[in-house]
Write a protein that holds these residues in place. Structure first.
Motif, PDB file in Angstrom:
ATOM      1  N   ARG A   8     -17.633   6.460 -80.149  1.00 41.62           N
ATOM      2  CA  ARG A   8     -18.913   6.610 -80.859  1.00 41.62           C
ATOM      3  C   ARG A   8     -19.723   5.329 -80.718  1.00 41.62           C
ATOM      4  O   ARG A   8     -20.285   4.806 -81.668  1.00 41.62           O
ATOM      5  CB  ARG A   8     -18.678   6.963 -82.327  1.00 41.62           C
ATOM      6  CG  ARG A   8     -18.088   8.329 -82.541  1.00 41.62           C
ATOM      7  CD  ARG A   8     -19.155   9.430 -82.371  1.00 41.62           C
ATOM      8  NE  ARG A   8     -20.078   9.403 -83.503  1.00 41.62           N
ATOM      9  CZ  ARG A   8     -21.417   9.460 -83.394  1.00 41.62           C
ATOM     10  NH1 ARG A   8     -21.986   9.518 -82.213  1.00 41.62           N
ATOM     11  NH2 ARG A   8     -22.160   9.444 -84.475  1.00 41.62           N
ATOM     12  N   ASP A   9     -19.804   4.838 -79.481  1.00 38.43           N
ATOM     13  CA  ASP A   9     -20.505   3.601 -79.150  1.00 38.43           C
ATOM     14  C   ASP A   9     -21.576   3.928 -78.120  1.00 38.43           C
ATOM     15  O   ASP A   9     -21.286   4.537 -77.085  1.00 38.43           O
ATOM     16  CB  ASP A   9     -19.505   2.585 -78.572  1.00 38.43           C
ATOM     17  CG  ASP A   9     -20.096   1.190 -78.377  1.00 38.43           C
ATOM     18  OD1 ASP A   9     -21.330   1.068 -78.243  1.00 38.43           O
ATOM     19  OD2 ASP A   9     -19.313   0.228 -78.339  1.00 38.43           O
ATOM     20  N   ALA A  10     -22.807   3.509 -78.386  1.00 35.58           N
ATOM     21  CA  ALA A  10     -23.883   3.738 -77.424  1.00 35.58           C
ATOM     22  C   ALA A  10     -23.596   3.092 -76.074  1.00 35.58           C
ATOM     23  O   ALA A  10     -24.116   3.533 -75.049  1.00 35.58           O
ATOM     24  CB  ALA A  10     -25.199   3.209 -77.989  1.00 35.58           C
ATOM     25  N   LEU A  11     -22.755   2.074 -76.058  1.00 32.56           N
ATOM     26  CA  LEU A  11     -22.424   1.380 -74.816  1.00 32.56           C
ATOM     27  C   LEU A  11     -21.089   1.849 -74.225  1.00 32.56           C
ATOM     28  O   LEU A  11     -20.519   1.155 -73.383  1.00 32.56           O
ATOM     29  CB  LEU A  11     -22.378  -0.129 -75.050  1.00 32.56           C
ATOM     30  CG  LEU A  11     -23.708  -0.792 -75.421  1.00 32.56           C
ATOM     31  CD1 LEU A  11     -23.526  -2.288 -75.648  1.00 32.56           C
ATOM     32  CD2 LEU A  11     -24.772  -0.547 -74.345  1.00 32.56           C
ATOM     33  N   MET A  12     -20.617   3.013 -74.613  1.00 33.79           N
ATOM     34  CA  MET A  12     -19.326   3.468 -74.105  1.00 33.79           C
ATOM     35  C   MET A  12     -19.296   3.533 -72.580  1.00 33.79           C
ATOM     36  O   MET A  12     -18.330   3.120 -71.939  1.00 33.79           O
ATOM     37  CB  MET A  12     -18.982   4.838 -74.685  1.00 33.79           C
ATOM     38  CG  MET A  12     -17.641   5.395 -74.200  1.00 33.79           C
ATOM     39  SD  MET A  12     -17.214   6.993 -74.924  1.00 33.79           S
ATOM     40  CE  MET A  12     -18.464   8.045 -74.150  1.00 33.79           C
ATOM     41  N   ASP A  13     -20.370   4.035 -71.958  1.00 31.37           N
ATOM     42  CA  ASP A  13     -20.358   4.182 -70.510  1.00 31.37           C
ATOM     43  C   ASP A  13     -20.257   2.845 -69.793  1.00 31.37           C
ATOM     44  O   ASP A  13     -19.715   2.784 -68.681  1.00 31.37           O
ATOM     45  CB  ASP A  13     -21.612   4.923 -70.037  1.00 31.37           C
ATOM     46  CG  ASP A  13     -21.520   6.427 -70.241  1.00 31.37           C
ATOM     47  OD1 ASP A  13     -20.453   6.903 -70.659  1.00 31.37           O
ATOM     48  OD2 ASP A  13     -22.530   7.123 -69.993  1.00 31.37           O
ATOM     49  N   ASP A  14     -20.782   1.779 -70.386  1.00 30.93           N
ATOM     50  CA  ASP A  14     -20.676   0.472 -69.744  1.00 30.93           C
ATOM     51  C   ASP A  14     -19.214   0.127 -69.474  1.00 30.93           C
ATOM     52  O   ASP A  14     -18.861  -0.367 -68.397  1.00 30.93           O
ATOM     53  CB  ASP A  14     -21.325  -0.602 -70.626  1.00 30.93           C
ATOM     54  CG  ASP A  14     -22.835  -0.499 -70.650  1.00 30.93           C
ATOM     55  OD1 ASP A  14     -23.503  -1.399 -70.142  1.00 30.93           O
ATOM     56  OD2 ASP A  14     -23.358   0.518 -71.167  1.00 30.93           O
ATOM     57  N   THR A  15     -18.361   0.398 -70.457  1.00 31.91           N
ATOM     58  CA  THR A  15     -16.930   0.135 -70.276  1.00 31.91           C
ATOM     59  C   THR A  15     -16.299   1.146 -69.334  1.00 31.91           C
ATOM     60  O   THR A  15     -15.486   0.786 -68.474  1.00 31.91           O
ATOM     61  CB  THR A  15     -16.225   0.143 -71.642  1.00 31.91           C
ATOM     62  OG1 THR A  15     -16.636  -1.011 -72.389  1.00 31.91           O
ATOM     63  CG2 THR A  15     -14.708   0.127 -71.484  1.00 31.91           C
ATOM     64  N   LEU A  16     -16.670   2.434 -69.466  1.00 33.94           N
ATOM     65  CA  LEU A  16     -16.093   3.460 -68.605  1.00 33.94           C
ATOM     66  C   LEU A  16     -16.456   3.238 -67.139  1.00 33.94           C
ATOM     67  O   LEU A  16     -15.707   3.634 -66.240  1.00 33.94           O
ATOM     68  CB  LEU A  16     -16.553   4.844 -69.053  1.00 33.94           C
ATOM     69  CG  LEU A  16     -16.084   5.304 -70.425  1.00 33.94           C
ATOM     70  CD1 LEU A  16     -16.572   6.725 -70.697  1.00 33.94           C
ATOM     71  CD2 LEU A  16     -14.564   5.233 -70.550  1.00 33.94           C
ATOM     72  N   PHE A  17     -17.598   2.615 -66.871  1.00 33.41           N
ATOM     73  CA  PHE A  17     -17.998   2.303 -65.502  1.00 33.41           C
ATOM     74  C   PHE A  17     -17.377   0.990 -65.020  1.00 33.41           C
ATOM     75  O   PHE A  17     -16.973   0.871 -63.861  1.00 33.41           O
ATOM     76  CB  PHE A  17     -19.515   2.206 -65.387  1.00 33.41           C
ATOM     77  CG  PHE A  17     -20.263   3.488 -65.633  1.00 33.41           C
ATOM     78  CD1 PHE A  17     -19.609   4.691 -65.865  1.00 33.41           C
ATOM     79  CD2 PHE A  17     -21.646   3.500 -65.648  1.00 33.41           C
ATOM     80  CE1 PHE A  17     -20.301   5.861 -66.095  1.00 33.41           C
ATOM     81  CE2 PHE A  17     -22.358   4.666 -65.876  1.00 33.41           C
ATOM     82  CZ  PHE A  17     -21.692   5.853 -66.102  1.00 33.41           C
TER      83      PHE A  17
END
Length: 319
Positions: A264-273
């Protein structure tokens, strides 16, 4: 092949996986921030002062009795370092706080950093780098680079160890990676044995999760990210430059890294990428996804934060 633990079980992203206490914490955050008038009508300097006085939307952690502040020379003037040192440090953790390159301070991280010292035996050196908009890019990364060079130069004598780790949260994760790239590319140095990167922002062009989040005030929303990026790049800068958005960089010859983020983090994709790119560059990579975790959820109480911090402390201790 580098060892890796990239846990991407779809069940972790299912809302049903979110624990009741995590749901309650998130609801409390949304309620608290939803009741705050538009904070961006105030100058950043005013918001910083309120936070340091404990008048922000969330409590200020008690000051660590271990903390002392020194200043080192940097390219733009003195750089304060807040140092927490245990007896006979097992290593030194160079820490960069979050706050969108515009807010936050080493002092506000005393709670997390004191716990880090207690659980790992590492000293913590937290950097009070220059903040935007008064000091836009590249002032902050320049200060962080100066702090890392100071640690490489002075750390062995001051702390009695050459075992160095690096890391940060949110904007601090961005700065940690940019510092690693600068040391490698500008100085031929790879002195860190591990990196702890929590909820980092690695693409200032905004990843899909950041663009699509919307207005929900769960610590960080799309407007907040755009405000922060606007302040940080007030004097310009290409968002595809690796020094600004390290997701776009050459990530070879970097230390083992643990990436942690909540769903539930707006920046989740930054880590997933970023984690797979770290792995593809030949680096040991570990990834932990925490169901329901908000942005930098390790700064809030609860079982999820306890689990994530235990994972981070264990990773650094074993580095």
């Amino acid at each position: 092949m580098p060892a890796a633990v990239l846990k991407l079980d779809p069940a972790m992203f299912d809302p049903a996986a979110i624990a009741p206490d995590t749901r309650a914490i998130n609801a409390g955050i949304i309620k608290a921030l939803g009741a705050v008038p538009d904070r961006w009508i105030y100058p950043m300097a005013v918001l910083r002062k309120l936070r340091l006085e404990g008048k922000g939307p969330f409590p200020l952690a008690p000051e660590s009795p271990l903390a002392q502040v020194i200043e080192i020379d940097g390219p733009h003037g003195p750089v304060p370092l807040r140092i927490l040192t245990p007896d006979a440090p097992k290593g030194v953790y160079l820490h960069f706080h979050g706050g969108g390159w515009s807010l936050g301070s080493a002092r506000e991280n005393d709670g997390l950093n004191h716990r880090f010292v207690e659980r790992t035996g590492f000293a913590v050196v937290s950097v009070d780098y220059r903040l935007a908009p008064e000091h836009p890019y590249p002032a902050g990364p320049d200060d962080c680079e100066a702090a890392a060079l100071w640690l490489v130069r002075e750390g062995p004598a001051r702390f009695g160890t050459e075992r160095f780790a690096i890391g940060g949260e949110s904007a601090g994760g961005n700065l940690a990676v940019s510092t690693l790239l600068r040391l490698r590319d500008r100085h031929g140095l790879t002195p860190f044995c591990a990196a702890s990167l929590h909820a980092g922002c690695y693409d200032l062009g905004l990843t899909p999760s950041a663009r699509q989040w919307g207005d929900e005030p769960l610590v960080l929303n799309t407007r907040d990210i755009n405000v922060f990026v606007g302040h940080y790049l007030r004097e310009g800068g290409d968002v595809a430059t690796p020094d600004i958005s390290p997701l776009h960089g050459d990530l070879s010859d970097l230390p083992p890294a643990l990436f942690t983020v909540g769903t539930r983090d707006a920046l989740m994709d930054d880590t997933l990428f970023m984690a797979p790119r770290w792995l593809a560059a030949g680096n040991r990579t570990e990834l932990e996804i925490f169901p329901g975790g908000c942005h930098v959820f390790i700064g809030f109480p609860g079982t999820l934060a306890d689990a994530a911090l235990a994972r981070i402390h264990g990773f650094i201790s074993a580095a």
